[in-house]
Design an enzyme around this catalytic site. Sequence first.
Site, PDB file in Angstrom:
ATOM      1  N   ASN A   1       0.840  -1.204   0.000  1.00 44.75           N
ATOM      2  CA  ASN A   1       0.000   0.000   0.000  1.00 44.75           C
ATOM      3  C   ASN A   1       0.869   1.245   0.000  1.00 44.75           C
ATOM      4  OD1 ASN A   1      -0.205  -1.266   2.862  1.00 44.75           O
ATOM      5  ND2 ASN A   1      -0.997   0.739   3.329  1.00 44.75           N
ATOM      6  N   ASP A   2       0.654   2.198   0.859  1.00 42.69           N
ATOM      7  CA  ASP A   2       1.179   3.562   0.712  1.00 42.69           C
ATOM      8  C   ASP A   2       2.653   3.655   0.294  1.00 42.69           C
ATOM      9  OD1 ASP A   2      -1.108   3.418   2.245  1.00 42.69           O
ATOM     10  OD2 ASP A   2      -0.286   4.470   3.960  1.00 42.69           O
TER      11      ASP A   2
END
Length: 577
Positions: free
Chosen positions: A63-64
């Site tokens: 993710n991020d």
Amino acid sequence: MEIPNLVFSVWVFSIYLCQCRNGVEGSHEVYRNLQSVETPQISIASTENRTGYHFQAPKNWINDPNGPMYYNGIYHLFYQYNPYGATWGNIVWAHSVSTDLINWTPLDLAIYPSKPFDINGCWSGSATILPGNKPVIMYTGIDKQNQQVQNVAFPKNLSDPHLEEWIKPDYNPLMAPTPANGINPSSFRDPTTAWLGPDGHWRVLVGSQMETRGMALLYRSKDFVHWVKAKDPLHSSNGTGMWECPDFYPVSENGMDGLDTSTMGKGIKHVLKVSLSVNKSGDYYTVGRYIHEKDLYVPDNTSADDATGLSYDYGRFYASKTFFDARKNRRVLWGWMNELDGEASDIAKGWSGIQSIPRAVWLDRNGQQLMQWPVEEVESLRGKQVSFHEQLLKKGDLLEVDGITASQADIEVTFHLPRLEEAEPFDPTWVNPQILCNQKGANVNGSIGPFGLMVLASDGLDEYTAVFFRIFKGQDKPVVLMCSDQSRSTLREEVDKTTYGGFVEVDLRYGKLSLRNLIDRSVVESFGGGGRTCITARVYPTLAAGGKAHLYAFNRGTEAVRISKLNAWSMRTPRMN
Ligand code: DQQ
């Protein structure tokens, strides 16, 4: 990429003891039973929806983007990663390096749970380059009480060009929730890149919320070790919920050059971006002024200060972060694009999540919004090219752009518009472009538009994704709607096929409107009006996958539009981790 065994056993055991995350919340669905399900032994690289030139990990969940930076000739990208499965969980910082933002080499995990202050997870954060050319990472640790705290890590060996190993000093955590500061221990995360004020003190923001008011808490420090919370947040906004992954940076009012995060003074505005997951999740920003004497940020009142305001991207783009690229004097933006085909499919394919193509960002000449454009390095992947010039598209026309790899392509097209008097009237109550795109999809005929591109289209058009414009006659100027319609993008029922939309604040005086599309198997990144409005779609074609994909230009408006020029290229696959 192995976490030392002992550390890992302690960590797994502590997670086992907790059984639940005791109030620790992030914006991801947590499938506790799935987060360590092993990736099946399939040929991941051969799956047709796996992207070819977007950043992704060899396998598992990502993710991020975290701590992007340019340091001594090398670009670093860290990212949230689950080393043990294709759903969110067991979160560590994975690390890759590049010399061109396009070809990436994976390194060992950079930051992983090993200390009481991060034993339950190493969540998002940012990098800062301290005086003396010393990088530091500040990140959120989930501590042994499952509280969110902020920690730092330093490179073990500054003469290692890859900065592979990171050390966490024992004086961590630097910032923690206490009864005295009243910070909610499950809403205190994602520190920004720090900036140095004229008083010689560092500042950093940490995302938080009090009830429904989202906020960017401000901390100051003289030495990057002792941090004191300011009485007031830098900025807050009621009803927005938790501010994840805040980003705060200066932009020049006079041109496209990026600025180092600590730059202040005349001719500069500031941008505050927050990632909101309440209602319509996305990365929303305002442009405004940073009053550094008071350490307050005041947004201009030219756009809303919530999830109805400006967004970097009106499709799938979240938890983004920028960095100042001193090599090319630009500010570069990375964002996470999640999968939309469900966690069962993520587990089956063995991976989930990609990062956007990095984008240069700068302030539009109107001073009210940002412009975004894929970094120029992506053009080095362009291969075979086809072009059209002065091609009329009458109502119902479908023009095939043949001769390139339509599933992995870069397309730039400029449309010449007909007389705008012919446009349909715009109803001022149409304030939500996404709803409008839903009502007026690619199959709803209009007058000027819908016209644009049909990408990842199958023979017979049983599958396609339509990225298009529709022009309306507004009260004092034309209104340009840009849509990405996924309703026919795949035959697979379980896929989320939401249609996205945004208005494009573009000057149509010369009758021209441009669209750029980066197509990469299961992602379509669209840049309208020269990068004024961006929309990213994740799509999972079956009939139109890989070599079976076609690309068309189309017009379903009664008025003819002309393609002044169209260039399309097949895109090569770089070295990707
Ligand atoms: N993802 C991280 C958090 C952040 C969220 C956890 C945003 O730090 O708030 O993986 O996607």
